[in-house]
Write a protein that holds these residues in place. Structure first.
Motif, PDB file in Angstrom:
ATOM      1  N   LYS A   1     -15.683  44.184  28.858  1.00 47.45           N
ATOM      2  CA  LYS A   1     -16.327  43.125  28.050  1.00 47.45           C
ATOM      3  C   LYS A   1     -15.539  42.977  26.759  1.00 47.45           C
ATOM      4  CE  LYS A   1     -19.653  40.784  25.769  1.00 47.45           C
ATOM      5  NZ  LYS A   1     -19.705  39.349  25.850  1.00 47.45           N
ATOM      6  N   VAL A   2     -15.040  41.772  26.541  1.00 50.34           N
ATOM      7  CA  VAL A   2     -14.353  41.477  25.281  1.00 50.34           C
ATOM      8  C   VAL A   2     -15.117  40.358  24.572  1.00 50.34           C
ATOM      9  CG1 VAL A   2     -12.009  42.292  25.734  1.00 50.34           C
ATOM     10  CG2 VAL A   2     -12.730  40.116  26.677  1.00 50.34           C
ATOM     11  N   GLY A   3     -14.654  39.973  23.410  1.00 54.06           N
ATOM     12  CA  GLY A   3     -15.318  38.894  22.684  1.00 54.06           C
ATOM     13  C   GLY A   3     -15.930  39.358  21.374  1.00 54.06           C
TER      14      GLY A   3
ATOM     15  N   LYS B   1      -6.791  24.832  21.029  1.00 51.69           N
ATOM     16  CA  LYS B   1      -7.184  25.877  21.974  1.00 51.69           C
ATOM     17  C   LYS B   1      -6.096  26.954  21.956  1.00 51.69           C
ATOM     18  CE  LYS B   1      -8.317  28.052  25.752  1.00 51.69           C
ATOM     19  NZ  LYS B   1      -9.404  29.000  25.696  1.00 51.69           N
TER      20      LYS B   1
ATOM     21  N   ARG C   1      -4.815  30.617  23.717  1.00 48.10           N
ATOM     22  CA  ARG C   1      -4.979  31.703  24.702  1.00 48.10           C
ATOM     23  C   ARG C   1      -3.944  32.769  24.359  1.00 48.10           C
ATOM     24  NH1 ARG C   1      -1.940  33.975  27.195  1.00 48.10           N
ATOM     25  NH2 ARG C   1      -1.394  32.942  29.125  1.00 48.10           N
TER      26      ARG C   1
ATOM     27  N   LEU D   1      -5.745  38.355  26.318  1.00 51.05           N
ATOM     28  CA  LEU D   1      -6.787  37.817  27.203  1.00 51.05           C
ATOM     29  C   LEU D   1      -6.261  37.712  28.635  1.00 51.05           C
ATOM     30  CD1 LEU D   1      -9.706  36.804  27.223  1.00 51.05           C
ATOM     31  CD2 LEU D   1      -8.825  34.500  26.966  1.00 51.05           C
TER      32      LEU D   1
ATOM     33  N   GLN E   1      -7.473  41.405  32.001  1.00 47.93           N
ATOM     34  CA  GLN E   1      -8.081  41.299  33.323  1.00 47.93           C
ATOM     35  C   GLN E   1      -7.402  42.219  34.336  1.00 47.93           C
ATOM     36  OE1 GLN E   1      -9.529  37.315  34.156  1.00 47.93           O
ATOM     37  NE2 GLN E   1      -8.505  36.524  32.367  1.00 47.93           N
TER      38      GLN E   1
ATOM     39  N   TYR F   1     -11.382  32.468  31.432  1.00 48.84           N
ATOM     40  CA  TYR F   1     -11.172  31.112  30.923  1.00 48.84           C
ATOM     41  C   TYR F   1     -12.383  30.237  31.281  1.00 48.84           C
ATOM     42  CZ  TYR F   1      -6.380  32.986  31.180  1.00 48.84           C
ATOM     43  OH  TYR F   1      -5.263  33.781  31.091  1.00 48.84           O
TER      44      TYR F   1
ATOM     45  N   GLU G   1     -15.449  31.057  29.267  1.00 52.52           N
ATOM     46  CA  GLU G   1     -15.324  30.437  27.944  1.00 52.52           C
ATOM     47  C   GLU G   1     -15.850  28.994  27.980  1.00 52.52           C
ATOM     48  OE1 GLU G   1     -11.452  31.551  26.426  1.00 52.52           O
ATOM     49  OE2 GLU G   1     -11.728  30.230  24.696  1.00 52.52           O
TER      50      GLU G   1
ATOM     51  N   MET H   1     -18.758  28.141  25.405  1.00 47.35           N
ATOM     52  CA  MET H   1     -18.373  27.337  24.241  1.00 47.35           C
ATOM     53  C   MET H   1     -18.733  25.862  24.380  1.00 47.35           C
ATOM     54  SD  MET H   1     -17.303  29.702  22.325  1.00 47.35           S
ATOM     55  CE  MET H   1     -16.604  28.867  20.928  1.00 47.35           C
TER      56      MET H   1
ATOM     57  N   TYR I   1     -18.655  35.639  28.133  1.00 44.24           N
ATOM     58  CA  TYR I   1     -17.500  35.678  27.241  1.00 44.24           C
ATOM     59  C   TYR I   1     -17.368  34.319  26.597  1.00 44.24           C
ATOM     60  CZ  TYR I   1     -12.787  35.787  25.483  1.00 44.24           C
ATOM     61  OH  TYR I   1     -11.702  35.701  24.655  1.00 44.24           O
TER      62      TYR I   1
END
Lengths: 408, 152
Positions: free
Chosen positions: A39-41, A323, A325, A329, A333, B107, B110, B114, B128
């Motif tokens: 779990k990230v964030g 945006k 990335r 991230l 995974q 992704y 998100e 969001m 997430y």
């Protein structure tokens, strides 16, 4: 005797392998990991939303603060997208200075990683050597940009700092030392049996899994995937440089170590090439306040792998959408896969081996003396002197130790 | 830019893109916009016919009258196709692409957090990037959302 039952343990959000929060819910059978739920964030700060209320130039400084290690990465990735939307042609000298700071950033990031990795496996001498050498790079960055991190070299349409002949000479001198030390580290990593045995076969990620899980950067390259944005989708002036994409087919933490160390060599070589061919000319072109409506997708090879920024403009002075990335991230995974059926004791080094990001931004300390009302500011130089004297008062002289035990 | 034009030609064989909805933006960048039809079929065929091996990111947008989801597909030779799918606000849902790209899981989560776009076919998992306990129906990247929305 009854068979072992599965046990779930929560590692994180605050935990021993990382300085940043992430949570790993690990299921164990005996000492073997059966599954990992990541779990990230926890560090989500709403930066993408915040960009919508700021001008393009303000956002450059905001986005540079996404990360304390690869700040130049995010600033460059974003500014490239804005320049594409505004149809700006960035002067060649500025492109070279961007690349130069980018490769210095890779050097300090990889040296930092190497130290952390050594620490995770209990090889603290190597950790201290590596971080000592990282200081050579940090000093160069402070010298040419005025900052150890968040260099603020970029502006929309070019760069804010030039490189003088003296600074170029300082960089080349530091490269002499670094190249010799990097050679030593490669020897240690590839010949020292404790290190080889501790890292080989640990955190295995097959080429197929790396591809399907979207791994990037050294994590992907150590699984035999020769992907590097600098080669595949060149930005700045990387197409003019001669460099190798370092890969390994060992698919483990050992491979990730060797790939990063070889990349240090490549970065030194690129820095030499850039300084030898540094074009003359202006540093910036004039950028408009309002950016015409459009969309741009920018890629950048960060120390940890591909970073991408997407920017959508609407003709005003603020973007409609930004945006981001970041490479971690993409790599996080793959961590669950690397840990499956492996020992719990390997967890810290396996997580550290994707080089997840953390900050080291302090360079000025605010001091409040007990009982005193006023505050004092300590400059970097004073802080450094304070550190040396603090140890000296306790009988440890780093200068003497360094002269005695370090080759050169 | 022959390679880019080849990709555009293949895309046109797969789907009748209206004039102006697919174009080469510059070297190694192609933009395409999809409004109506079987997107899942288009996506699957695009990936195999266009030799796209990577999905570096998915961007979600609130365009005011509609949402949009951009699938940034990349090839080994550096060509990126920004495949934009328009998603109506009254039916804000898409199908997961994790079958082709397992890396898309975070992704897509998100997008859910969001922007509040539902992603069908995504396996159960932790949210997430917003924290557990974040209030229902609060999607920060929607244009009508601001931090005061949390007080209502």
């Amino acid at each position: 005797m009854s068979p072992l039952k599965d046990v779930d343990i929560a590692v994180g959000p605050q935990h021993p392998a990382l300085k940043e929060p992430a949570s790993f819910l690990v299921s164990l059978r005996g000492e073997t990991i059966t599954s990992v739920n990541v779990k990230v964030g926890y560090n989500h700060r709403g930066i993408e939303k915040a960009t919508e209320d700021r001008t393009y130039l303000q956002n450059l400084y905001l986005l540079e603060r996404i990360c304390g290690i690869c700040s130049h990465t995010h600033a460059t990735c974003y500014v490239q997208a804005v320049e594409e939307l505004a149809a700006l042609e960035v002067p060649r000298r500025a492109q070279y200075i961007r690349m130069l700071v980018g490769e210095l950033e890779r050097l300090h990031s990889h040296l930092l990683w190497f130290g952390v990795a050594a620490h995770e496996i209990g090889f603290d001498t190597l950790f201290m050597y590596s971080w000592r050498d990282r200081e050579l790079v940090m000093d160069l960055l402070a010298n040419i940009t005025g900052n150890r991190v968040n260099y603020s070299v970029n502006t929309i349409g070019g760069v804010r700092r030039d490189i003088s002949a003296e600074q170029a000479a300082d960089i080349l001198k530091a490269m002499d030392t670094l190249e010799e030390r990097i050679k030593y580290y490669i020897n240690v990593a590839t010949e020292e049996t404790t290190l080889i045995n501790r890292l080989s076969g640990v955190g295995v990620l097959s080429r197929e899994d790396a591809a399907s899980l979207g791994a990037v950067g050294p994590t992907a390259r150590a699984s035999g995937i020769p992907r590097d944005v600098r080669k595949d989708d060149p930005y700045c002036a990387y197409a003019e440089l001669d460099f190798k994409v370092c890969v390994s087919d060992t698919c483990d933490v050992f491979g990730r170590t060797v790939v990063r160390l070889r990349e240090l060599q490549e970065s030194c070589s690129m820095i030499r090439q850039m300084l030898a061919a540094l074009p003359e000319g202006p540093l910036t072109v004039k950028a408009p306040r309002k950016v015409p409506a459009g969309e741009a997708f920018s890629r950048y090879e960060a120390p940890r792998g591909e970073d991408v920024h997407y920017v959508r403009s609407n003709g005003t002075e603020k973007p409609d959408r930004v945006k981001v990335r970041a490479p971690t991230l993409a790599n996080i995974q793959a961590v669950s896969k690397m840990l499956e059926d492996r020992f719990l004791a390997d967890l810290p080094i396996v997580i550290a081996a994707i080089d997840p990001c953390f900050s080291c931004t302090d360079r000025m300390v605010e001091v409040r003396r007990r009982g005193a009302r006023s505050r004092e500011l300590m400059s970097w130089e004073e802080l450094r002197r304070h550190g040396i004297e603090w140890y000296r008062a306790r009988g440890v002289d780093m200068g003497t130790l360094s002269r005695k035990y370090i080759t050169r | 830019m022959d390679k880019e034009q080849d990709v555009v030609a293949k895309m046109r064989e797969i789907f009748p893109f209206p004039e102006g909805s697919i174009a080469v933006q510059r070297a190694r960048r192609i933009n395409a916009e999809f409004r109506e039809g079987d997107f899942d079929d288009l996506f699957n065929r695009t990936v195999s016919a266009g030799e796209f091996t990577m999905l570096p990111a998915i961007s979600g947008l609130d365009q005011g009258d509609c949402f949009a989801v951009i699938y940034h597909l990349a090839r080994e030779d550096g060509i990126v196709l920004n495949l934009k799918r328009i998603v109506p606000k009254e039916k804000a849902e898409v199908r997961s692409v994790t079958r082709l790209f397992p890396c898309a899981e975070l992704y897509e989560r998100e997008l859910m957090d969001m922007l509040g776009i539902a992603v069908n076919g995504l396996s159960a998992g932790r949210r997430y990037p917003l924290p557990e306990g974040w209030p229902e129906g609060q999607h920060p990247l929607r244009k009508d959302w601001n931090k005061e929305s949390l007080d209502t």
